[in-house]
Design an enzyme around this catalytic site. Structure first.
Site, PDB file in Angstrom:
ATOM      1  N   HIS A   1       0.928  -1.171   0.011  1.00 29.27           N
ATOM      2  CA  HIS A   1      -0.090  -0.125   0.021  1.00 29.27           C
ATOM      3  C   HIS A   1       0.914   1.298   0.002  1.00 29.27           C
ATOM      4  O   HIS A   1       2.043   1.203   0.317  1.00 29.27           O
ATOM      5  CB  HIS A   1      -0.896  -0.056   1.233  1.00 29.27           C
ATOM      6  CG  HIS A   1      -1.794  -0.949   1.214  1.00 29.27           C
ATOM      7  ND1 HIS A   1      -2.133  -1.684   2.299  1.00 29.27           N
ATOM      8  CD2 HIS A   1      -2.924  -1.166   0.398  1.00 29.27           C
ATOM      9  CE1 HIS A   1      -3.190  -2.786   2.044  1.00 29.27           C
ATOM     10  NE2 HIS A   1      -3.693  -2.325   0.869  1.00 29.27           N
TER      11      HIS A   1
ATOM     12  N   CYS B   1      -2.056   0.132  10.096  1.00 28.45           N
ATOM     13  CA  CYS B   1      -3.113  -0.719   9.509  1.00 28.45           C
ATOM     14  C   CYS B   1      -4.091  -1.040  10.565  1.00 28.45           C
ATOM     15  O   CYS B   1      -5.261  -1.640  10.368  1.00 28.45           O
ATOM     16  CB  CYS B   1      -2.559  -1.904   9.155  1.00 28.45           C
ATOM     17  SG  CYS B   1      -1.508  -1.512   7.716  1.00 28.45           S
TER      18      CYS B   1
END
Length: 256
Positions: free
Chosen positions: A164, A251
């Site tokens: 990401h 996250c």
């Protein structure tokens, strides 16, 4: 100022999640200990933690950041790029509805993971990745534009070593960005003060500034020293079991 965080306990099937890390399976008992310390760190930073029970249907569901993008105006539910994770969105909807009067959603054929979104004050960097496609990015950009935010797309499909966008970037406040070397010279980040992260410590780029502190992965001494030299109050945490599942400190929570 951040005042709240939503987190979800890792489930019994945590090791069955999607990962590209090739670091071996995580030990659940250790992951649970690390998650508990992560929650305590959030509280140390002044946040009230809303702890969600483990969801045995979705092994990746402890990575709650991927299922929503939060702004001061409301919550935008994502549509994760990994099909196996899309049910996580419905599982978090009720919790978010209790905090945000407005819920909007990324629609098919768009895909978008929250881990590809980095907010820097009123500006949002949107990563185009294996998980977030151009249509998902376009939909999010339009929703953010309606709220008065600006956006920039950052294509990371050819950037090795990161899943990401936020695997390689963090906004540290004060117009500063921590960036891995492959991203540091990108034109999208021109005008910011860059805090470069050594290639050997690239995992440390995924850190989170929460009020007056910065949470980061433990064991990356040069990166920690660089942050402290800038006056950051650093909270290092062992998140090694989450790294095995492609996760980092950002996250594990939705912060607002």
């Amino acid at each position: 100022m951040f005042t709240r965080a939503i987190v979800r306990t890792p489930g019994q099937n945590f090791a069955e999640g999607v990962t590209t890390a090739n670091l071996g399976p995580p030990v659940l008992a250790t992951a649970l200990e690390q998650h508990e310390k992560y929650c305590l760190a959030l509280e140390l930073c002044g946040l009230r933690v809303c702890l969600q029970e483990a969801d045995g249907h979705f092994p990746d569901s402890t990575f709650v950041e991927d299922v929503a993008v939060l702004t001061k105006h409301g919550a935008i539910l994502t549509r994760p790029g990994a099909e196996s994770r899309r049910g996580e969105v419905a599982a978090i909807r009720g919790t978010l509805a209790g905090y945000f009067p407005t819920l909007r959603s990324i629609e098919s054929p768009g895909t978008l993971d929250g881990g590809d979104i980095c907010q820097a004050e009123n500006h949002f960097f949107i990563g185009i990745s294996k998980r977030t496609n151009e249509e998902g990015a376009r939909q999010l950009a339009e929703m953010l534009r309606q709220e008065g935010h600006t956006t920039a797309f950052v294509n990371i499909k050819g950037t090795k070593g990161i899943l990401h966008l936020k695997s390689g970037i963090a906004y540290l406040g004060d117009h500063r960005l921590a960036l891995i070397q492959p991203l540091a010279s990108r034109p999208e980040f021109a005008g910011y003060d860059i805090v470069p992260v050594d290639a050997e410590e690239a995992y440390a780029a995924n850190c989170v500034r929460l009020n007056d502190r910065v949470i980061m992965a433990a064991g990356y001494l040069r990166s920690e020293a660089a942050l402290r030299s800038l006056g950051c109050d650093v909270v290092p945490l062992d998140v090694s079991k989450f790294r095995k599942m492609d996760g980092g400190v950002s996250c594990l929570s939705l912060r607002f």
